[in-house]
Design a protein around this motif. Structure first.
Motif, PDB file in Angstrom:
ATOM      1  N   ARG A 147       0.565  -8.046 -44.817  1.00 38.52           N
ATOM      2  CA  ARG A 147       0.549  -6.656 -44.353  1.00 38.52           C
ATOM      3  C   ARG A 147      -0.208  -5.739 -45.310  1.00 38.52           C
ATOM      4  N   MET A 148      -0.310  -6.123 -46.573  1.00 34.30           N
ATOM      5  CA  MET A 148      -0.998  -5.303 -47.573  1.00 34.30           C
ATOM      6  C   MET A 148      -2.504  -5.519 -47.568  1.00 34.30           C
ATOM      7  N   ILE A 197       0.451  -3.386 -58.363  1.00 32.52           N
ATOM      8  CA  ILE A 197       0.353  -1.935 -58.539  1.00 32.52           C
ATOM      9  C   ILE A 197       0.566  -1.218 -57.214  1.00 32.52           C
ATOM     10  N   ALA A 198      -0.077  -1.685 -56.163  1.00 38.29           N
ATOM     11  CA  ALA A 198       0.065  -1.045 -54.852  1.00 38.29           C
ATOM     12  C   ALA A 198       1.509  -1.106 -54.362  1.00 38.29           C
ATOM     13  N   SER A 199       2.183  -2.227 -54.543  1.00 38.39           N
ATOM     14  CA  SER A 199       3.565  -2.333 -54.075  1.00 38.39           C
ATOM     15  C   SER A 199       4.494  -1.458 -54.913  1.00 38.39           C
ATOM     16  N   LEU A 200       4.215  -1.326 -56.194  1.00 36.56           N
ATOM     17  CA  LEU A 200       5.043  -0.459 -57.036  1.00 36.56           C
ATOM     18  C   LEU A 200       4.840   1.015 -56.704  1.00 36.56           C
ATOM     19  N   ILE A 201       3.622   1.395 -56.382  1.00 36.40           N
ATOM     20  CA  ILE A 201       3.364   2.779 -55.979  1.00 36.40           C
ATOM     21  C   ILE A 201       4.174   3.117 -54.726  1.00 36.40           C
ATOM     22  N   ALA A 202       4.283   2.174 -53.815  1.00 34.30           N
ATOM     23  CA  ALA A 202       4.949   2.412 -52.537  1.00 34.30           C
ATOM     24  C   ALA A 202       6.452   2.145 -52.570  1.00 34.30           C
ATOM     25  N   ARG A 203       6.972   1.703 -53.678  1.00 35.62           N
ATOM     26  CA  ARG A 203       8.387   1.351 -53.736  1.00 35.62           C
ATOM     27  C   ARG A 203       9.255   2.570 -53.461  1.00 35.62           C
ATOM     28  N   PRO A 204      10.478   2.323 -52.979  1.00 37.65           N
ATOM     29  CA  PRO A 204      11.386   3.449 -52.750  1.00 37.65           C
ATOM     30  C   PRO A 204      11.800   4.060 -54.085  1.00 37.65           C
ATOM     31  N   ARG A 205      11.929   5.336 -54.089  1.00 41.39           N
ATOM     32  CA  ARG A 205      12.337   6.029 -55.312  1.00 41.39           C
ATOM     33  C   ARG A 205      13.847   6.153 -55.336  1.00 41.39           C
ATOM     34  N   ASN A 206      14.428   5.709 -56.404  1.00 41.01           N
ATOM     35  CA  ASN A 206      15.863   5.809 -56.593  1.00 41.01           C
ATOM     36  C   ASN A 206      16.141   7.097 -57.356  1.00 41.01           C
ATOM     37  N   VAL A 219      -5.732   3.613 -57.797  1.00 40.65           N
ATOM     38  CA  VAL A 219      -4.380   4.166 -57.873  1.00 40.65           C
ATOM     39  C   VAL A 219      -4.297   5.472 -57.097  1.00 40.65           C
ATOM     40  N   THR A 220      -5.277   6.326 -57.252  1.00 41.88           N
ATOM     41  CA  THR A 220      -5.295   7.598 -56.533  1.00 41.88           C
ATOM     42  C   THR A 220      -5.334   7.364 -55.034  1.00 41.88           C
ATOM     43  N   HIS A 221      -6.196   6.479 -54.577  1.00 41.12           N
ATOM     44  CA  HIS A 221      -6.341   6.199 -53.153  1.00 41.12           C
ATOM     45  C   HIS A 221      -5.043   5.626 -52.568  1.00 41.12           C
ATOM     46  N   ILE A 222      -4.469   4.651 -53.231  1.00 45.19           N
ATOM     47  CA  ILE A 222      -3.246   4.019 -52.740  1.00 45.19           C
ATOM     48  C   ILE A 222      -2.101   5.032 -52.719  1.00 45.19           C
ATOM     49  N   ALA A 223      -1.983   5.848 -53.755  1.00 48.58           N
ATOM     50  CA  ALA A 223      -0.920   6.855 -53.793  1.00 48.58           C
ATOM     51  C   ALA A 223      -1.085   7.864 -52.657  1.00 48.58           C
ATOM     52  N   GLU A 224      -2.301   8.271 -52.387  1.00 44.81           N
ATOM     53  CA  GLU A 224      -2.557   9.210 -51.283  1.00 44.81           C
ATOM     54  C   GLU A 224      -2.239   8.568 -49.935  1.00 44.81           C
ATOM     55  N   GLN A 225      -2.642   7.321 -49.753  1.00 47.42           N
ATOM     56  CA  GLN A 225      -2.373   6.624 -48.499  1.00 47.42           C
ATOM     57  C   GLN A 225      -0.864   6.436 -48.287  1.00 47.42           C
ATOM     58  N   ALA A 272       4.038   4.222 -42.408  1.00 53.96           N
ATOM     59  CA  ALA A 272       3.667   2.853 -42.017  1.00 53.96           C
ATOM     60  C   ALA A 272       2.881   2.162 -43.125  1.00 53.96           C
ATOM     61  N   ILE A 273       1.958   2.881 -43.737  1.00 52.73           N
ATOM     62  CA  ILE A 273       1.181   2.308 -44.841  1.00 52.73           C
ATOM     63  C   ILE A 273       2.099   2.058 -46.024  1.00 52.73           C
ATOM     64  N   ARG A 274       2.970   3.015 -46.320  1.00 51.26           N
ATOM     65  CA  ARG A 274       3.915   2.851 -47.424  1.00 51.26           C
ATOM     66  C   ARG A 274       4.780   1.612 -47.199  1.00 51.26           C
ATOM     67  N   ALA A 275       5.256   1.389 -45.984  1.00 52.07           N
ATOM     68  CA  ALA A 275       6.078   0.210 -45.679  1.00 52.07           C
ATOM     69  C   ALA A 275       5.280  -1.078 -45.835  1.00 52.07           C
TER      70      ALA A 275
END
Length: 96
Positions: free
Chosen positions: A42-43, A66-75, A12-18, A24-27
Motif C-alpha cells: 500500500r505504501m 521514515i514514511a511509516s513513522l511520519i504517518a504513525r498515530p500520535r499518542n 520528509v516534507t512531501h510525505i508529511a504534507e501528503q 487514506a494516504i496516512r493509513a
C-alpha cells in the motif's frame, strides 16, 4: 547562490504534507509500521518516485521506515516532534 534541500529533506516534507492532507494516504503509509518494504504494497505508490532502481536495500528500508513513522498515530502521552526543512527537530509536550 541558491541552496537546495537534500532529497531526504524534500522527501520528509512531501510525505508529511501528503499524510496531513489525506487520511487514506496516512493509513496507507501507516500500514508499513514494523514491516519490511517487500510487505508494504500500500505504501509503494507514494514511495516509488523517491527510489531509483539502483537504490540500496538499506536506503529503501530507511525511506519506508521514515514514511511509516511520519504517518504513525500520535499518542497524547508522548512528546510530538515538529520538523521543518533546514531546522533542527523541536520537541514539544502534548497535553493528555
Amino acid at each position: 547562490m541558491t541552496t537546495t534541500t537534500p532529497v531526504t529533506g524534500r522527501f520528509v516534507t512531501h510525505i508529511a504534507e501528503q499524510a496531513a492532507a489525506s487520511p487514506a494516504i496516512r493509513a496507507a503509509l501507516r500500514s508499513g509500521l514494523g514491516r519490511a518494504p517487500e510487505h508494504c504494497h500500500r505504501m509503494h505508490r507514494y514511495l516509488a518516485p523517491w527510489l531509483s532502481a539502483s537504490s540500496t536495500a538499506h536506503r529503501e528500508r530507511a525511506f519506508y521506515t521514515i514514511a511509516s513513522l511520519i504517518a504513525r498515530p500520535r499518542n497524547s502521552a508522548t512528546a510530538a516532534v515538529s520538523w521543518q526543512p533546514g531546522r533542527q527537530f523541536r520537541f514539544r509536550r502534548t497535553q493528555p
